[in-house]
Design a protein around this motif. Sequence first.
Motif, PDB file in Angstrom:
ATOM      1  N   ARG A   1       0.842  -1.203   0.000  1.00  0.00           N
ATOM      2  CA  ARG A   1       0.000   0.000   0.000  1.00  0.00           C
ATOM      3  C   ARG A   1       0.873   1.248   0.000  1.00  0.00           C
ATOM      4  NH1 ARG A   1      -3.348  -0.272   5.091  1.00  0.00           N
ATOM      5  NH2 ARG A   1      -1.298  -0.517   5.983  1.00  0.00           N
TER       6      ARG A   1
ATOM      7  N   LEU B   1       1.355   4.258  -2.781  1.00  0.00           N
ATOM      8  CA  LEU B   1       1.170   5.679  -2.423  1.00  0.00           C
ATOM      9  C   LEU B   1       2.444   6.472  -2.718  1.00  0.00           C
ATOM     10  CD1 LEU B   1      -0.779   5.287   0.956  1.00  0.00           C
ATOM     11  CD2 LEU B   1      -1.664   6.339  -1.143  1.00  0.00           C
TER      12      LEU B   1
ATOM     13  N   PHE C   1     -14.037   2.983  -1.471  1.00  0.00           N
ATOM     14  CA  PHE C   1     -13.156   3.985  -0.860  1.00  0.00           C
ATOM     15  C   PHE C   1     -13.687   5.382  -1.142  1.00  0.00           C
ATOM     16  CE2 PHE C   1     -10.855   0.159  -1.521  1.00  0.00           C
ATOM     17  CZ  PHE C   1     -10.044   0.040  -0.402  1.00  0.00           C
TER      18      PHE C   1
ATOM     19  N   PHE D   1     -12.746   3.464   4.159  1.00  0.00           N
ATOM     20  CA  PHE D   1     -12.751   2.208   3.398  1.00  0.00           C
ATOM     21  C   PHE D   1     -13.917   1.395   3.946  1.00  0.00           C
ATOM     22  CE2 PHE D   1      -9.732  -1.812   3.130  1.00  0.00           C
ATOM     23  CZ  PHE D   1     -10.740  -2.578   2.610  1.00  0.00           C
TER      24      PHE D   1
ATOM     25  N   PHE E   1      -6.266   3.364   3.794  1.00  0.00           N
ATOM     26  CA  PHE E   1      -6.309   2.700   2.499  1.00  0.00           C
ATOM     27  C   PHE E   1      -6.171   1.185   2.685  1.00  0.00           C
ATOM     28  CE2 PHE E   1      -4.988   6.901   0.828  1.00  0.00           C
ATOM     29  CZ  PHE E   1      -5.858   7.005  -0.243  1.00  0.00           C
TER      30      PHE E   1
ATOM     31  N   ASP F   1      -4.968  -2.701   1.663  1.00  0.00           N
ATOM     32  CA  ASP F   1      -3.779  -3.335   1.117  1.00  0.00           C
ATOM     33  C   ASP F   1      -4.156  -4.766   0.797  1.00  0.00           C
ATOM     34  OD1 ASP F   1      -1.284  -4.302   0.507  1.00  0.00           O
ATOM     35  OD2 ASP F   1      -0.302  -3.477   2.268  1.00  0.00           O
TER      36      ASP F   1
ATOM     37  N   GLU G   1      -5.741  -3.298  -2.032  1.00  0.00           N
ATOM     38  CA  GLU G   1      -6.638  -2.519  -2.892  1.00  0.00           C
ATOM     39  C   GLU G   1      -6.005  -1.217  -3.388  1.00  0.00           C
ATOM     40  OE1 GLU G   1      -7.374  -3.899  -0.041  1.00  0.00           O
ATOM     41  OE2 GLU G   1      -9.364  -4.819  -0.065  1.00  0.00           O
ATOM     42  N   THR G   2      -5.206  -0.576  -2.527  1.00  0.00           N
ATOM     43  CA  THR G   2      -4.592   0.703  -2.905  1.00  0.00           C
ATOM     44  C   THR G   2      -3.693   0.571  -4.128  1.00  0.00           C
ATOM     45  OG1 THR G   2      -4.664   1.281  -0.605  1.00  0.00           O
ATOM     46  CG2 THR G   2      -3.208   2.609  -1.972  1.00  0.00           C
ATOM     47  N   GLN G   3      -3.072  -0.595  -4.261  1.00  0.00           N
ATOM     48  CA  GLN G   3      -2.174  -0.787  -5.385  1.00  0.00           C
ATOM     49  C   GLN G   3      -2.955  -0.665  -6.700  1.00  0.00           C
ATOM     50  OE1 GLN G   3      -2.015  -1.880  -2.328  1.00  0.00           O
ATOM     51  NE2 GLN G   3      -0.477  -3.466  -2.005  1.00  0.00           N
TER      52      GLN G   3
ATOM     53  N   LEU H   1      -5.968   0.886  -6.940  1.00  0.00           N
ATOM     54  CA  LEU H   1      -6.564   2.236  -6.985  1.00  0.00           C
ATOM     55  C   LEU H   1      -5.562   3.251  -7.534  1.00  0.00           C
ATOM     56  CD1 LEU H   1      -8.588   2.725  -3.663  1.00  0.00           C
ATOM     57  CD2 LEU H   1      -9.265   1.648  -5.792  1.00  0.00           C
ATOM     58  N   MET H   2      -4.332   3.181  -7.067  1.00  0.00           N
ATOM     59  CA  MET H   2      -3.341   4.166  -7.516  1.00  0.00           C
ATOM     60  C   MET H   2      -3.033   3.994  -9.006  1.00  0.00           C
ATOM     61  SD  MET H   2      -2.858   6.257  -5.118  1.00  0.00           S
ATOM     62  CE  MET H   2      -4.342   6.003  -4.145  1.00  0.00           C
TER      63      MET H   2
END
Length: 433
Positions: free
Chosen positions: A17, A21, A201, A274, A293, A295, A297-299, A301-302
């Motif tokens: 994550r 970011l 999110f 979240f 965020f 983890d 998922e953030t990977q 999303l970014m």
Amino acid sequence: MTGTNGMKILLLGSGGREHALAWKIAASPLADKLWCAPGNAGIAQDAELVPLDISDHAAVIAFCKANAVDFVVVGPEAPLVAGIVDDLETAGIKAFGPTKAAARLEGSKGFTKDICRAHNIPTAAYERFTAAAPAKDYVRGHGAPIVVKADGLAAGKGVVVAMTIDEALAAIDMMFDGGLGDAGAQVVIEEFLEGEEASFFALCDGENAIALASAQDHKRAYDGDTGPNTGGMGAYSPAPVMTPDMTARVMKEIVAPTLGAMRAMGCPYKGVLFAGLMITTDGPKLIEYNTRFGDPETQVLMLRLMSDVLPALLAARDGMLKNFDLRCYPDAALTVVMAAKGYPGAYEKGSVISGLEAAAQVEGVEIFHAGTKAVGGKILANGGRVLNVCARGRSVAEARKRAYEAVDRIDWPGGFCRRDIGWRAIERETAPE
Ligand code: AMP
Ligand code: GLY
């Protein structure tokens, strides 16, 4: 990251994550300097690593003051629940994330359920307990399946979805006997919900919220969603169940009333909210909140976020999200987690990973590190979840094809991954209309 008038930013955390970011923040033209504490070998490509103990708030504040840090972005939940944002802000340092009082939305399941009850936010019917005997009576009265949850943070082990009454009774004993430490001193027992799960999110500034994106993850260790629960073995975004209509319902029926309730209690919620959702035949229901965020998922999303993330994080902190515009690529993104053999049980550290450069050459692919360490020019595994091999594509199927092509270029005999990430979405994509 050049220029002299940009911002100096400190990111806290060390997982995939935080690598995602860091990658996105480092790409911001507003960022002049990015540090990450403690970080990992992948994050070192996007930020300067600082060996700080992030549970030592005084040390984090001292670093910020010594280096004129303008903005701190907090990745994991533990420092949030411990009040790091309160401490930074008190010291005059801007921070992204909820205060300790607002982080109770993740830190106490009972707190969140009571808000749902008071504000008619759709969620599973429930009761809170501080002793085993009444909890057991409730289970016997309601029957199985039923869900037993420790009130506090339990590193993903605090939820037992009991298919039988005996399983539920055993979970109650385990929690009240101290099996999860203080986290289990209070217990929530709730109705078993049926439907499809999705993660959602929203960025929040205390008053306003804007939808960021949806995702679905794969929690089980092995193919076919079998095996033990993990922190997440893969994810993709968007979640096909989160249609524009469903997103609008979640914002209106779940996110907005939560923000209103938090404001009314004097602890406005700022940060990323979240929501773990169950999409039932009656509509979306809240399973739980996380106040950070996700983890992994953030990977994804970014990878999908077209807009600069930094102004959005700042606007959330500054209470300026109203009318803020955040754009995502219409593409899908998918991540495959590569974990050390044995995870989520015992695993070894220190095995060598090679082929990462060749893997990163695959079109649309980005590799985010989780548990890695660089030693003498080699990348070594240094945790349970070790790499996130991510890809964008026009469909989940295309993203998955690219991600596995990259996985197959990675030479890591000490690791394993699931081969079926995204199966549910791909089944939908290929289903006849
Ligand atoms: P976590 O809290 O993220 O460890 O995960 C808990 C998981 O348990 C969720 O992702 C769901 O799969 C499941 N779960 C939690 N609450 C319920 C519920 N009320 N009904 C059905 N499944 C649930
Ligand atoms: N992937 C689930 C979480 O971050 O809690």
